[in-house]
Design a protein around this motif. Sequence first.
Motif, PDB file in Angstrom:
ATOM      1  N   ASP A 184       0.051   2.574   9.116  1.00  0.00           N
ATOM      2  CA  ASP A 184      -0.700   1.527   8.419  1.00  0.00           C
ATOM      3  C   ASP A 184      -0.275   0.142   8.927  1.00  0.00           C
ATOM      4  O   ASP A 184      -1.104  -0.733   9.163  1.00  0.00           O
ATOM      5  N   VAL A 236       5.600  10.397   4.411  1.00  0.00           N
ATOM      6  CA  VAL A 236       5.420   9.119   3.711  1.00  0.00           C
ATOM      7  C   VAL A 236       5.626   7.943   4.672  1.00  0.00           C
ATOM      8  O   VAL A 236       4.823   7.010   4.738  1.00  0.00           O
ATOM      9  N   ARG A 256       0.836   4.150  -2.773  1.00  0.00           N
ATOM     10  CA  ARG A 256       0.560   5.543  -2.385  1.00  0.00           C
ATOM     11  C   ARG A 256       1.663   6.467  -2.890  1.00  0.00           C
ATOM     12  O   ARG A 256       1.418   7.523  -3.452  1.00  0.00           O
ATOM     13  N   LEU A 257       2.909   6.011  -2.717  1.00  0.00           N
ATOM     14  CA  LEU A 257       4.040   6.845  -3.140  1.00  0.00           C
ATOM     15  C   LEU A 257       4.077   6.972  -4.666  1.00  0.00           C
ATOM     16  O   LEU A 257       4.427   8.022  -5.205  1.00  0.00           O
ATOM     17  N   ARG A 294       1.572   7.164  -6.632  1.00  0.00           N
ATOM     18  CA  ARG A 294       0.626   8.223  -6.997  1.00  0.00           C
ATOM     19  C   ARG A 294       1.221   9.595  -6.669  1.00  0.00           C
ATOM     20  O   ARG A 294       1.090  10.546  -7.431  1.00  0.00           O
ATOM     21  N   GLN A 295       1.903   9.650  -5.528  1.00  0.00           N
ATOM     22  CA  GLN A 295       2.481  10.943  -5.105  1.00  0.00           C
ATOM     23  C   GLN A 295       3.587  11.383  -6.066  1.00  0.00           C
ATOM     24  O   GLN A 295       3.681  12.554  -6.412  1.00  0.00           O
ATOM     25  N   GLU A 316      -6.772   3.553   5.871  1.00  0.00           N
ATOM     26  CA  GLU A 316      -7.908   4.256   5.239  1.00  0.00           C
ATOM     27  C   GLU A 316      -9.195   4.056   6.033  1.00  0.00           C
ATOM     28  O   GLU A 316     -10.159   4.785   5.839  1.00  0.00           O
ATOM     29  N   HIS A 367       2.901   7.604   7.461  1.00  0.00           N
ATOM     30  CA  HIS A 367       1.701   6.984   6.917  1.00  0.00           C
ATOM     31  C   HIS A 367       1.884   5.465   6.822  1.00  0.00           C
ATOM     32  O   HIS A 367       1.030   4.682   7.236  1.00  0.00           O
ATOM     33  N   ALA A 368       3.050   5.065   6.317  1.00  0.00           N
ATOM     34  CA  ALA A 368       3.325   3.632   6.139  1.00  0.00           C
ATOM     35  C   ALA A 368       3.384   2.917   7.491  1.00  0.00           C
ATOM     36  O   ALA A 368       2.799   1.847   7.668  1.00  0.00           O
ATOM     37  N   ALA A 426       0.842  -1.203   0.000  1.00  0.00           N
ATOM     38  CA  ALA A 426       0.000   0.000   0.000  1.00  0.00           C
ATOM     39  C   ALA A 426       0.877   1.254   0.000  1.00  0.00           C
ATOM     40  O   ALA A 426       0.572   2.243  -0.669  1.00  0.00           O
ATOM     41  N   ALA A 427       2.011   1.191   0.738  1.00  0.00           N
ATOM     42  CA  ALA A 427       2.911   2.358   0.798  1.00  0.00           C
ATOM     43  C   ALA A 427       3.524   2.614  -0.585  1.00  0.00           C
ATOM     44  O   ALA A 427       3.625   3.767  -1.024  1.00  0.00           O
TER      45      ALA A 427
END
Length: 455
Positions: free
Chosen positions: A155, A148, A130-131, A133-134, A167, A151-152, A126-127
């Motif tokens: 999670d 970053v 996400r990254l 997309r960033q 989420e 968040h990871a 997931a990390a």
Amino acid sequence: MTELPPKPPSRPDRVSLWRYLRLFKADILSAQPARLYRAWMAEFRTPFFRSFLLNQPDLVKTVLKERPDDFPKSERIGEGLRPLLGQSVFLTNGAVWKRQRRIIDPAFEGGRLRDTFPAMWAAGEAAVARLDRQVEGAGGAPIEVEEVTSHAAADVIFRTLFSIPIEHEVAAEVFSRFRAYQRAQPILNLAAFVPLPRWVPRFYPRGTRANARIIRDLIRRLTAERMAEIGAGTAPDDLATKIMTTLDPVTGEGFDTEEMVDQVAIFFLAGHETSASALAWTLYLMAMFPDWQERLAEEAEGLEPEFAAVSRLRLSRDVFREALRLYPPVPMMVREASCPERFRDRDVPKGSQLVLSPWHLHRHERLWDNPDGFDPTRWQTENGKQCQREAYIPFSAGPRVCTGAGFAMVEGPLILSMLLRRFRVERVAGREPVPVAHLTVRAQDGIWLKISRRD
Ligand code: HEM
């Protein structure tokens, strides 16, 4: 000569008490004199308090490993955290603490780590997503990586503890409220050093108590739901279920809901802040030492989603260990002398605050070869091996050692490898991070890196 990783400036050797207190309030790392990187012991004697920094391996061993009961955790340390953490295992002492560890420790044993692996792996994927997309959105602009990695790591904790991703509505809110709380609380505040009598009212920054209450309400919801699921036999097999169904072998009792809320709060706080800090600094070191970055990316190529694969991440583990040496997320710990002691021919009166500083011990000039340099190969040298045994305490040591140490040593190298397999990180000119101690060791203005996809 190879460049040295960022180190905070030290203060001049002699400053007035008021200047020291001001510096201390701003940041405990730069408030210390450079001689602490060479000293075996230092005393801070002021009109109000007396504390000692212990920087000699055998003294650290006495306090943490040999006679921990004589050096309980200082009551003052928890002051800023108490509204949030209540009677959590991080703050308690004596019989209460021992009972709590008997219930918590089985959840973190080696065999259980294997069971949490799929959740860690999912958080890693997931990390990466996400990254990805960033990076796409940033269009080549620098990205702040503490955000970053926070968040990871958050999670990872929610997935392993409660089987929910970041989420999830409750998880997301706990995460964002924790951040607000953390910004307002240094891990060691002045109160730790300036003894205030019990009757003095404690003032917290505005919003601290309210925020703590909201976080605890959210966690209580998760915990109560889980209690119900355990009762109905439908609970997932994760860390929360394990802890909530373990009975203390001595008393036969487990945690009630409120005590479990205290523990979840500390797992979340201790478990995500620290790992996030370590991972962010490791990424910076990888940008600084690109040859190591390439070696890690190569090692990560064959990574499979199976627990055994983690043991093959040898380089990643050496690098992560070296990052924990240079940037120990918990830079200092404080204990209290419960009886008079004599250390290095000096009297240490009862009630003295004893500061153990992974930050200084890990960079001690008389112990480590190349103390401020980045060298992941040191762990194979004689000096590195000896220092690892005697002068390396990123997770503390002895019976009060971090419960999550094994967990973190799987999580860190794994997430690092998963990120580096997919992305390349580079430094941004003029944005060298300066380490400061907040709740954990962070960079003054964040850690900014240029991140691109490898393919
Ligand atoms: C790189 C990651 C981590 C580092 C560097 C770290 C470091 C530490 C240190 C130094 C302490 C001792 C503090 C003191 O005695 O004053 C500690 C305690 C603790 N840590 Fe960690 N930690 C990490 C990750 C985790 C994780 C992932 C968890 C849980 C999932 C966790 C849970 C705890 C708990 C519950 C305590 C309190 C133990 C006690 O007082 O008995 N930590 N940690």
